[in-house]
Design an enzyme around this catalytic site. Structure first.
Site, PDB file in Angstrom:
ATOM      1  NE  ARG A   1      -0.468  -0.293   4.996  1.00 57.62           N
ATOM      2  CZ  ARG A   1      -0.178   0.756   5.766  1.00 57.62           C
ATOM      3  NH1 ARG A   1      -0.535   1.966   5.371  1.00 57.62           N
ATOM      4  NH2 ARG A   1       0.442   0.600   6.912  1.00 57.62           N
ATOM      5  N   GLY A   2       0.260   2.387  -0.270  1.00 56.04           N
ATOM      6  CA  GLY A   2       0.942   3.673  -0.176  1.00 56.04           C
ATOM      7  C   GLY A   2       2.190   3.785  -1.035  1.00 56.04           C
ATOM      8  CB  ILE A   3       5.466   5.402  -0.326  1.00 58.57           C
ATOM      9  CG1 ILE A   3       4.971   6.828  -0.126  1.00 58.57           C
ATOM     10  CG2 ILE A   3       6.855   5.407  -0.972  1.00 58.57           C
ATOM     11  CD1 ILE A   3       5.795   7.644   0.859  1.00 58.57           C
TER      12      ILE A   3
ATOM     13  NE  ARG B   1       2.246  -5.120  10.035  1.00 64.21           N
ATOM     14  CZ  ARG B   1       2.166  -4.333  11.104  1.00 64.21           C
ATOM     15  NH1 ARG B   1       2.767  -4.684  12.235  1.00 64.21           N
ATOM     16  NH2 ARG B   1       1.493  -3.192  11.057  1.00 64.21           N
TER      17      ARG B   1
ATOM     18  CB  VAL C   1      10.290  -5.699   9.158  1.00 64.48           C
ATOM     19  CG1 VAL C   1       9.961  -5.859   7.679  1.00 64.48           C
ATOM     20  CG2 VAL C   1       9.604  -4.475   9.765  1.00 64.48           C
TER      21      VAL C   1
ATOM     22  N   GLY D   1       7.130   0.410   7.853  1.00 63.02           N
ATOM     23  CA  GLY D   1       7.252   1.193   9.075  1.00 63.02           C
ATOM     24  C   GLY D   1       5.900   1.532   9.657  1.00 63.02           C
TER      25      GLY D   1
ATOM     26  CE1 TYR E   1       7.318   7.249  10.386  1.00 66.98           C
ATOM     27  CE2 TYR E   1       7.962   9.544  10.124  1.00 66.98           C
ATOM     28  CZ  TYR E   1       7.561   8.340   9.570  1.00 66.98           C
ATOM     29  OH  TYR E   1       7.408   8.228   8.200  1.00 66.98           O
TER      30      TYR E   1
ATOM     31  CE  LYS F   1      10.201   6.387   8.509  1.00 65.39           C
ATOM     32  NZ  LYS F   1      10.216   5.266   7.535  1.00 65.39           N
TER      33      LYS F   1
END
Length: 235
Positions: free
Chosen positions: A13-15, A35, A50, A78, A141, A145
């Protein structure tokens, strides 16, 4: 065009999905981790959390069985659990760091084995503008990162002599589910700080990842590529 074995964590999904689909359109063989939600047709879905070394190893083994040794790794998986520092407990801090930073270490360590044997590989780590700028309520977060930058640059130093590059993509505001839940005032503020006056699309982030994995970027390693329309430069 040579088809490569590509492994994208959080690629359902997403990026992550935009990245996986960009590689698939490029003719590559793409495995994505999830997942439990699976993945669209044309992508090999491998179930993996992960935060588990055993699941990471099993996911790579499945991808290698179907697609051959992993040649390109995109560490994208993440989570975010934002809360002000005064209410941040160790469990919440640790969960995010384990998924976002230690999870990237787990997949990078596993991916390094075939890359070192083949003396060629590409690792791309998905960071964020918050990794250099920080963010209110996002100490966990942002710390994770930021850690990805140190991780990638250490990998670049260690594995570069064996033909493996490691780079970071740092998106800013991206049109995903994450910002759809953002308060309108906050969204307008962030968009106003970009020089282009809009969020990025996931596909625009994916294009940077695809370039870093390609031959045109073969001399690029240890770099942090911002895809943020100037957001990290400040107002």
């Amino acid at each position: 065009m040579v088809s490569r074995s590509v492994f994208v964590t959080g690629g359902n999904r997403g990026i992550g999905l935009a990245v996986a689909q960009a590689f698939a359109r490029n003719g590559d063989r793409v495995a994505v981790t999830h997942r439990g939600s699976g993945a669209p047709a044309g992508l090999l879905a491998v179930r993996c959390d992960v935060t588990s070394s055993d699941q990471v190893d099993a996911a790579f083994t499945e991808a290698e069985r179907e697609h051959g040794p992993v040649e390109v790794l995109v560490a994208n998986a993440g989570i975010a659990e934002d809360v002000p520092l005064v209410r941040m407990d160790e469990d919440r801090f640790g969960r995010v760091v384990d998924a976002d930073l230690t999870g990237a270490f787990r997949v990078a360590a596993r991916a390094s084995r075939p890359m070192l044997r083949n003396r060629w590989g590409r690792m791309i780590f998905m960071s964020s503008v918050l990794g250099t700028e920080g963010g209110k309520g996002a100490s966990n977060y942002a710390a994770a990162k930021a850690g990805l930058i140190g991780l990638a640059r250490s990998v670049a130093r260690e594995l570069g002599p064996r033909g493996v590059t490691a780079n970071v993509v740092a998106p800013g505001l991206v049109e995903t589910e994450l910002i759809k839940d953002m308060a309108d005032e906050r969204r307008r503020e962030l968009i106003g700080r970009t020089f282009l006056g809009r969020p990025a699309t996931p596909e625009e982030v994916a294009s940077a990842v695809l370039w870093l994995a390609g031959e045109d970027a073969r001399y690029v390693t240890g770099a942090v590529i911002p895809v943020d329309a100037g957001l990290a430069l400040g107002a």
